[in-house]
Scaffold this motif. Structure first.
Motif, mmCIF file in Angstrom:
data_model
loop_
_atom_site.group_PDB
_atom_site.id
_atom_site.type_symbol
_atom_site.label_atom_id
_atom_site.label_comp_id
_atom_site.label_asym_id
_atom_site.label_seq_id
_atom_site.Cartn_x
_atom_site.Cartn_y
_atom_site.Cartn_z
ATOM 1 N N LEU A 173 46.486 6.699 17.071
ATOM 2 C CA LEU A 173 45.412 7.492 17.677
ATOM 3 C C LEU A 173 44.755 6.720 18.809
ATOM 4 C CD1 LEU A 173 43.272 9.781 17.869
ATOM 5 C CD2 LEU A 173 42.007 8.525 16.099
ATOM 6 N N TYR A 174 44.385 5.480 18.548
ATOM 7 C CA TYR A 174 43.681 4.697 19.554
ATOM 8 C C TYR A 174 44.555 4.456 20.781
ATOM 9 C CZ TYR A 174 40.776 3.859 15.463
ATOM 10 O OH TYR A 174 40.006 4.019 14.360
ATOM 11 N N HIS A 175 45.817 4.178 20.560
ATOM 12 C CA HIS A 175 46.736 3.984 21.685
ATOM 13 C C HIS A 175 46.835 5.262 22.525
ATOM 14 C CE1 HIS A 175 50.003 2.200 23.926
ATOM 15 N NE2 HIS A 175 50.706 3.296 23.730
ATOM 16 N N ARG A 176 46.932 6.411 21.871
ATOM 17 C CA ARG A 176 47.000 7.684 22.583
ATOM 18 C C ARG A 176 45.745 7.930 23.408
ATOM 19 N NH1 ARG A 176 45.210 12.579 21.254
ATOM 20 N NH2 ARG A 176 44.942 12.154 19.047
ATOM 21 N N LEU A 177 44.597 7.422 22.946
ATOM 22 C CA LEU A 177 43.327 7.612 23.655
ATOM 23 C C LEU A 177 43.085 6.547 24.724
ATOM 24 C CD1 LEU A 177 41.042 8.671 20.669
ATOM 25 C CD2 LEU A 177 42.075 10.129 22.418
ATOM 26 N N GLY A 178 44.050 5.653 24.928
ATOM 27 C CA GLY A 178 43.937 4.677 26.008
ATOM 28 C C GLY A 178 43.516 3.283 25.593
ATOM 29 N N TYR A 179 43.307 3.046 24.306
ATOM 30 C CA TYR A 179 42.961 1.697 23.853
ATOM 31 C C TYR A 179 44.216 0.834 23.853
ATOM 32 C CZ TYR A 179 38.424 3.430 22.355
ATOM 33 O OH TYR A 179 37.180 3.963 22.344
ATOM 34 N N ARG A 180 44.015 -0.473 24.005
ATOM 35 C CA ARG A 180 45.131 -1.399 23.963
ATOM 36 C C ARG A 180 44.755 -2.594 23.092
ATOM 37 N NH1 ARG A 180 43.913 -5.583 27.500
ATOM 38 N NH2 ARG A 180 42.242 -5.089 28.940
ATOM 39 N N LYS A 181 45.747 -3.169 22.475
ATOM 40 C CA LYS A 181 45.530 -4.329 21.608
ATOM 41 C C LYS A 181 45.255 -5.552 22.467
ATOM 42 C CE LYS A 181 47.697 -6.950 17.927
ATOM 43 N NZ LYS A 181 48.868 -7.059 17.047
ATOM 44 N N VAL A 182 44.171 -6.270 22.159
ATOM 45 C CA VAL A 182 43.836 -7.474 22.915
ATOM 46 C C VAL A 182 43.792 -8.728 22.041
ATOM 47 C CG1 VAL A 182 42.621 -6.265 24.767
ATOM 48 C CG2 VAL A 182 41.351 -7.057 22.754
ATOM 49 N N THR A 183 43.717 -8.559 20.726
ATOM 50 C CA THR A 183 43.699 -9.713 19.829
ATOM 51 C C THR A 183 44.065 -9.260 18.424
ATOM 52 O OG1 THR A 183 42.436 -11.666 19.165
ATOM 53 C CG2 THR A 183 41.256 -9.571 19.182
ATOM 54 N N HIS A 184 44.192 -10.210 17.543
ATOM 55 C CA HIS A 184 44.504 -9.937 16.135
ATOM 56 C C HIS A 184 43.599 -10.823 15.292
ATOM 57 C CE1 HIS A 184 46.903 -9.072 12.576
ATOM 58 N NE2 HIS A 184 46.755 -10.347 12.285
ATOM 59 N N PHE A 185 43.120 -10.289 14.192
ATOM 60 C CA PHE A 185 42.346 -11.114 13.276
ATOM 61 C C PHE A 185 42.657 -10.697 11.849
ATOM 62 C CE2 PHE A 185 39.635 -7.482 14.014
ATOM 63 C CZ PHE A 185 39.088 -7.224 12.778
ATOM 64 N N SER A 186 42.361 -11.583 10.922
ATOM 65 C CA SER A 186 42.605 -11.330 9.502
ATOM 66 C C SER A 186 41.287 -11.282 8.760
ATOM 67 C CB SER A 186 43.476 -12.431 8.906
ATOM 68 O OG SER A 186 44.732 -12.470 9.536
ATOM 69 N N ILE A 187 41.261 -10.520 7.711
ATOM 70 C CA ILE A 187 40.088 -10.441 6.837
ATOM 71 C C ILE A 187 40.506 -10.944 5.471
ATOM 72 C CG2 ILE A 187 38.444 -8.891 5.711
ATOM 73 C CD1 ILE A 187 38.743 -7.040 8.135
ATOM 74 N N PHE A 188 39.712 -11.817 4.901
ATOM 75 C CA PHE A 188 40.000 -12.375 3.597
ATOM 76 C C PHE A 188 38.913 -11.929 2.619
ATOM 77 C CE2 PHE A 188 41.877 -15.091 6.752
ATOM 78 C CZ PHE A 188 43.142 -15.327 6.235
ATOM 79 N N LEU A 189 39.329 -11.522 1.439
ATOM 80 C CA LEU A 189 38.410 -11.064 0.407
ATOM 81 C C LEU A 189 38.507 -11.947 -0.820
ATOM 82 C CD1 LEU A 189 39.214 -7.249 0.601
ATOM 83 C CD2 LEU A 189 37.308 -8.438 1.694
ATOM 84 N N THR A 190 37.407 -12.091 -1.532
ATOM 85 C CA THR A 190 37.427 -12.776 -2.808
ATOM 86 C C THR A 190 37.431 -11.743 -3.921
ATOM 87 O OG1 THR A 190 35.033 -12.911 -2.928
ATOM 88 C CG2 THR A 190 36.166 -14.755 -1.889
ATOM 89 N N ARG A 191 37.772 -12.180 -5.090
ATOM 90 C CA ARG A 191 37.811 -11.244 -6.219
ATOM 91 C C ARG A 191 36.467 -11.006 -6.770
ATOM 92 N NH1 ARG A 191 43.265 -11.475 -9.409
ATOM 93 N NH2 ARG A 191 44.589 -11.921 -7.657
#
Length: 90
Positions: free
Chosen positions: A72-90
């Protein structure tokens, strides 16, 4: 600001938008699986951006995307500029 979109009294999409640093940040845009593919997320995104940035003529937006929303975002003109990870605890 938080947004919830309804159809026939039932919530079908939600998002959070933050105006900061000359840009509108869109966070947690989502649609329950049974309502996907009907344009609710796109409508919510466009409304939140317009509501937050329209009065101040802000056109720059940023967002965080999951694999589910990337098309959806790509179709609306957004582009990927970075990557990040999310870490969760139990």
């Amino acid at each position: 600001r938080g947004y919830v979109g309804y159809q026939n009294g039932e919530p079908v999409s939600a998002a959070a938008a933050v105006l900061q640093g000359g840009a509108v940040g869109i966070y947690s845009l989502g649609t329950p699986p049974q309502f996907r593919g009907r344009g609710f997320a796109e409508t919510m995104l466009r409304y939140a951006v317009s509501d937050q940035g329209g009065a101040q003529d802000i056109t720059r937006t940023i967002l965080q995307a999951t694999k589910a929303g990337f098309k959806l975002y790509h179709r609306l003109g957004y582009r990927k500029v970075t990557h990040f990870s999310i870490f969760l605890t139990r």
